[in-house]
Design an enzyme around this catalytic site. Structure first.
Site, PDB file in Angstrom:
ATOM      1  N   HIS A  76      -3.036  15.284 -26.484  1.00 12.07           N
ATOM      2  CA  HIS A  76      -2.932  13.912 -25.994  1.00 12.07           C
ATOM      3  C   HIS A  76      -4.146  13.034 -26.303  1.00 12.07           C
ATOM      4  O   HIS A  76      -4.019  11.818 -26.310  1.00 12.07           O
ATOM      5  CB  HIS A  76      -2.638  13.907 -24.486  1.00 12.07           C
ATOM      6  CG  HIS A  76      -1.185  14.179 -24.177  1.00 12.07           C
ATOM      7  ND1 HIS A  76      -0.558  15.340 -24.542  1.00 12.07           N
ATOM      8  CD2 HIS A  76      -0.237  13.424 -23.555  1.00 12.07           C
ATOM      9  CE1 HIS A  76       0.699  15.303 -24.137  1.00 12.07           C
ATOM     10  NE2 HIS A  76       0.931  14.154 -23.547  1.00 12.07           N
ATOM     11  N   ASN A 127      -2.518  18.011 -21.157  1.00  6.31           N
ATOM     12  CA  ASN A 127      -2.914  16.969 -22.101  1.00  6.31           C
ATOM     13  C   ASN A 127      -3.135  17.515 -23.506  1.00  6.31           C
ATOM     14  O   ASN A 127      -3.759  16.853 -24.329  1.00  6.31           O
ATOM     15  CB  ASN A 127      -4.196  16.277 -21.616  1.00  6.31           C
ATOM     16  CG  ASN A 127      -3.955  15.509 -20.341  1.00  6.31           C
ATOM     17  OD1 ASN A 127      -2.897  14.927 -20.154  1.00  6.31           O
ATOM     18  ND2 ASN A 127      -4.928  15.525 -19.445  1.00  6.31           N
ATOM     19  N   HIS A 187       6.116   8.111 -27.612  1.00  2.00           N
ATOM     20  CA  HIS A 187       5.042   8.952 -27.074  1.00  2.00           C
ATOM     21  C   HIS A 187       5.151  10.400 -27.595  1.00  2.00           C
ATOM     22  O   HIS A 187       4.170  10.981 -28.072  1.00  2.00           O
ATOM     23  CB  HIS A 187       5.071   8.914 -25.546  1.00  2.00           C
ATOM     24  CG  HIS A 187       4.047   9.797 -24.912  1.00  2.00           C
ATOM     25  ND1 HIS A 187       2.696   9.594 -25.041  1.00  2.00           N
ATOM     26  CD2 HIS A 187       4.176  10.921 -24.145  1.00  2.00           C
ATOM     27  CE1 HIS A 187       2.033  10.535 -24.392  1.00  2.00           C
ATOM     28  NE2 HIS A 187       2.912  11.342 -23.838  1.00  2.00           N
ATOM     29  N   HIS A 246      -3.023   9.643 -27.774  1.00  2.50           N
ATOM     30  CA  HIS A 246      -3.316   8.331 -27.190  1.00  2.50           C
ATOM     31  C   HIS A 246      -4.015   7.434 -28.200  1.00  2.50           C
ATOM     32  O   HIS A 246      -3.779   6.219 -28.230  1.00  2.50           O
ATOM     33  CB  HIS A 246      -4.146   8.477 -25.915  1.00  2.50           C
ATOM     34  CG  HIS A 246      -3.359   9.072 -24.775  1.00  2.50           C
ATOM     35  ND1 HIS A 246      -3.945   9.557 -23.628  1.00  2.50           N
ATOM     36  CD2 HIS A 246      -2.026   9.262 -24.616  1.00  2.50           C
ATOM     37  CE1 HIS A 246      -3.005  10.025 -22.817  1.00  2.50           C
ATOM     38  NE2 HIS A 246      -1.843   9.848 -23.391  1.00  2.50           N
ATOM     39  N   ARG A 305      -4.713  21.142 -14.617  1.00  2.00           N
ATOM     40  CA  ARG A 305      -3.755  20.107 -15.000  1.00  2.00           C
ATOM     41  C   ARG A 305      -4.096  19.508 -16.369  1.00  2.00           C
ATOM     42  O   ARG A 305      -3.211  19.048 -17.095  1.00  2.00           O
ATOM     43  CB  ARG A 305      -3.683  19.009 -13.927  1.00  2.00           C
ATOM     44  CG  ARG A 305      -2.579  18.001 -14.228  1.00  2.00           C
ATOM     45  CD  ARG A 305      -2.162  17.193 -13.021  1.00  2.00           C
ATOM     46  NE  ARG A 305      -1.069  16.317 -13.392  1.00  2.00           N
ATOM     47  CZ  ARG A 305      -0.321  15.636 -12.546  1.00  2.00           C
ATOM     48  NH1 ARG A 305      -0.543  15.735 -11.259  1.00  2.00           N
ATOM     49  NH2 ARG A 305       0.663  14.863 -12.966  1.00  2.00           N
ATOM     50  N   LYS A 341       1.814  11.170 -11.544  1.00  5.88           N
ATOM     51  CA  LYS A 341       0.947  10.252 -12.302  1.00  5.88           C
ATOM     52  C   LYS A 341       1.718   8.979 -12.593  1.00  5.88           C
ATOM     53  O   LYS A 341       2.783   9.015 -13.227  1.00  5.88           O
ATOM     54  CB  LYS A 341       0.514  10.893 -13.622  1.00  5.88           C
ATOM     55  CG  LYS A 341      -0.638  11.846 -13.476  1.00  5.88           C
ATOM     56  CD  LYS A 341      -1.184  12.210 -14.860  1.00  5.88           C
ATOM     57  CE  LYS A 341      -2.320  13.208 -14.744  1.00  5.88           C
ATOM     58  NZ  LYS A 341      -2.783  13.684 -16.064  1.00  5.88           N
ATOM     59  N   GLU A 366       7.215  17.437 -25.935  1.00  9.60           N
ATOM     60  CA  GLU A 366       6.629  17.875 -24.653  1.00  9.60           C
ATOM     61  C   GLU A 366       7.178  19.243 -24.249  1.00  9.60           C
ATOM     62  O   GLU A 366       6.489  20.043 -23.636  1.00  9.60           O
ATOM     63  CB  GLU A 366       6.905  16.842 -23.546  1.00  9.60           C
ATOM     64  CG  GLU A 366       6.245  15.474 -23.741  1.00  9.60           C
ATOM     65  CD  GLU A 366       4.750  15.440 -23.362  1.00  9.60           C
ATOM     66  OE1 GLU A 366       4.174  16.497 -23.031  1.00  9.60           O
ATOM     67  OE2 GLU A 366       4.176  14.338 -23.427  1.00  9.60           O
ATOM     68  N   LYS A 415       5.520  22.811 -14.804  1.00 14.32           N
ATOM     69  CA  LYS A 415       4.778  21.618 -14.373  1.00 14.32           C
ATOM     70  C   LYS A 415       4.492  21.689 -12.872  1.00 14.32           C
ATOM     71  O   LYS A 415       3.391  21.348 -12.418  1.00 14.32           O
ATOM     72  CB  LYS A 415       5.582  20.358 -14.712  1.00 14.32           C
ATOM     73  CG  LYS A 415       4.925  19.080 -14.225  1.00 14.32           C
ATOM     74  CD  LYS A 415       4.378  18.225 -15.326  1.00 14.32           C
ATOM     75  CE  LYS A 415       3.505  17.104 -14.794  1.00 14.32           C
ATOM     76  NZ  LYS A 415       3.650  15.865 -15.519  1.00 14.32           N
ATOM     77  N   GLU A 443      -6.016  16.793 -11.037  1.00 14.56           N
ATOM     78  CA  GLU A 443      -6.685  17.097 -12.305  1.00 14.56           C
ATOM     79  C   GLU A 443      -8.198  17.232 -12.127  1.00 14.56           C
ATOM     80  O   GLU A 443      -8.978  16.603 -12.838  1.00 14.56           O
ATOM     81  CB  GLU A 443      -6.349  16.010 -13.341  1.00 14.56           C
ATOM     82  CG  GLU A 443      -6.452  16.503 -14.769  1.00 14.56           C
ATOM     83  CD  GLU A 443      -5.859  15.545 -15.787  1.00 14.56           C
ATOM     84  OE1 GLU A 443      -4.716  15.072 -15.583  1.00 14.56           O
ATOM     85  OE2 GLU A 443      -6.526  15.274 -16.774  1.00 14.56           O
ATOM     86  N   ARG A 489       0.811  -1.232   0.000  1.00 16.05           N
ATOM     87  CA  ARG A 489       0.000   0.000   0.000  1.00 16.05           C
ATOM     88  C   ARG A 489       0.843   1.280   0.000  1.00 16.05           C
ATOM     89  O   ARG A 489       0.403   2.328   0.445  1.00 16.05           O
ATOM     90  CB  ARG A 489      -0.980   0.033   1.170  1.00 16.05           C
ATOM     91  CG  ARG A 489      -2.007  -1.066   1.119  1.00 16.05           C
ATOM     92  CD  ARG A 489      -3.233  -0.704   1.913  1.00 16.05           C
ATOM     93  NE  ARG A 489      -4.162  -1.814   1.918  1.00 16.05           N
ATOM     94  CZ  ARG A 489      -4.165  -2.772   2.833  1.00 16.05           C
ATOM     95  NH1 ARG A 489      -3.282  -2.735   3.817  1.00 16.05           N
ATOM     96  NH2 ARG A 489      -5.027  -3.755   2.762  1.00 16.05           N
TER      97      ARG A 489
HETATM   98  N1  GLY Z   1       1.667  14.338 -18.246  1.00 19.43           N
HETATM   99  C1  GLY Z   1       0.511  15.037 -17.874  1.00 19.43           C
HETATM  100  C2  GLY Z   1       0.377  15.210 -16.398  1.00 19.43           C
HETATM  101  O1  GLY Z   1       1.289  14.908 -15.665  1.00 19.43           O
HETATM  102  O2  GLY Z   1      -0.648  15.647 -15.944  1.00 19.43           O
END
Ligand code: GLY
Length: 370
Positions: A253, A250, A270, A257, A246, A147, A189, A231, A241, A125
């Site tokens: 994205h 994306n 990516h 994706h 946040r 993330k 990015e 960031k 998010e 955990r």
């Molecule tokens: N890579 C997008 C984020 O970390 O929210």
């Protein structure tokens, strides 16, 4: 602490941490681990490409500093972000008797960071995590913000968690041995931050393309630290998010994706898919009269200057639309897009007509790599 080290704090109260950026830090990882935690057992998780290079350097440095260290290796590549490899890692942790006094150290790119991070988030955990990103993409994006997770065969990053690291150690020198294709993929990015948040940064990138290709240490340190600051600001203000802030990270994205999923995660890096996705998103914004052609031209020109693909023409549009329906940004069956309004500013847009998305996907263009 060394004055040549740039420190970027991520202020999240009890989950806050420092990002350390500096040439040669890989060989000093242990000191940052010791600054972040008193634990004396580390599990370094890396991939088959880095096992005898960067990960070995980190493992040796830990051992020399009195930290007992186990090294676990996954196959290199996006297909390792799977339930099968995750389960194997859990089994290996059990085998080496990892427990709550163990710190997980992810040495690698986004795949290693996301997977090792999810191992850290879930095993017993939760174990502390130190990110040591070794690709540009991981240094400017995936290692920061917590993330972590894996892909499902039909949906990228669909299973995961928010698990903040207790420290991030970034050594720009490792980028000198990164293959050109991977380095360039990371630039997508970097450019993204300029488009979504910082037009001055975008202009700085336009003016330093030669230095960027030369991997000039000074420009790299500037680029990485600015991206990490941007960031950190986003993560501090919308860690999970939920407010929409946040979500701007994306940009491109939802398209990206879909490209990765439809091609089985094996064709595009990516960042390459992000680059094409940003062009689709900009085209979509133009169709909605939200952005002018000059902005799209500058974005395309910088992506091309960084040798990134800007379109793909041989994928089935309907399969891409189907893949988009599984994107995490779909709410009540409705696609949501991050779209530019001018350089440095984007907005979240709901209810985009499907026909326009189809047109944005099928606009003519060059093939990846051309
Ligand atoms: N890579 C997008 C984020 O970390 O929210």
């Amino acid at each position: 602490m060394d004055t040549d080290i740039i420190r970027v704090p991520v202020d999240l109260s009890d989950r806050g941490y420092e990002i350390y950026i500096g040439s040669g830090l890989l060989r000093k990882t242990a000191s940052f681990v010791q600054a972040a935690t008193e634990l004396t057992h580390a599990v370094v998780i890396t991939d088959s490409n880095l096992k005898t290079t960067h990960a070995q350097i980190v493992a040796e440095n830990l051992a020399q500093s009195g930290i007992t260290c186990d090294l676990l290796t996954i196959p290199a590549g996006e297909s390792s972000k799977s339930l099968r490899i995750l389960e194997e890692l859990w089994g290996e942790l059990l085998e080496i008797k990892a427990d709550r006094r163990t710190v997980v150290i992810a040495v690698g790119g986004g795949v290693v960071g996301d997977l090792a991070g999810f191992v850290a988030a879930t095993y017993t955990r939760g174990l502390p995590l130190i990110q040591v990103p070794t690709t540009l993409l991981a240094q400017v994006d995936s290692s920061v913000g917590g993330k972590v997770g894996i892909n499902l065969p039909r949906a990228k990053n669909m299973v995961g968690s928010f698990w903040q690291p207790t420290g991030v150690v970034i050594d720009p020198l490792v980028l000198h041995t990164l293959p050109d294709r991977e380095y360039q993929a990371g630039l997508a990015e970097v450019i993204k931050y300029g488009v979504i948040m910082d037009d001055e940064f975008f202009t700085m990138l336009e003016n330093h393309v030669a230095e960027i290709h030369a991997r000039d240490p000074e420009i790299l340190a500037n680029i990485i630290s600015r991206c990490c600051q941007l960031k950190a600001h986003v993560v501090e203000n919308d860690e999970r998010e939920t407010t929409g802030l946040r979500a701007i990270l994306n940009y491109g994205h939802t398209f990206c994706h879909a490209f990765e999923t439809v091609t089985g995660y094996g064709r595009f890096l990516h960042g390459e898919a992000v680059s094409i996705g940003m062009m689709c998103a900009a085209r979509l914004a133009a169709m909605l009269d939200r952005v002018d052609e000059a902005m799209i031209a500058r974005q395309e020109s910088l992506l091309r200057a960084c040798k990134l693909p800007v379109a793909v023409s041989d994928l089935d549009t309907e399969a891409l639309l189907e893949a988009m329906q599984h994107d995490k940004k779909v709410e009540h069956g409705k696609l949501r897009f991050v779209l530019p309004i001018k350089l440095g500013h984007v907005e979240l847009v709901n209810d985009v007509p499907l026909e326009l998305v189809r047109q944005a996907l099928s606009a003519p263009g060059t093939s990846p790599g051309s």
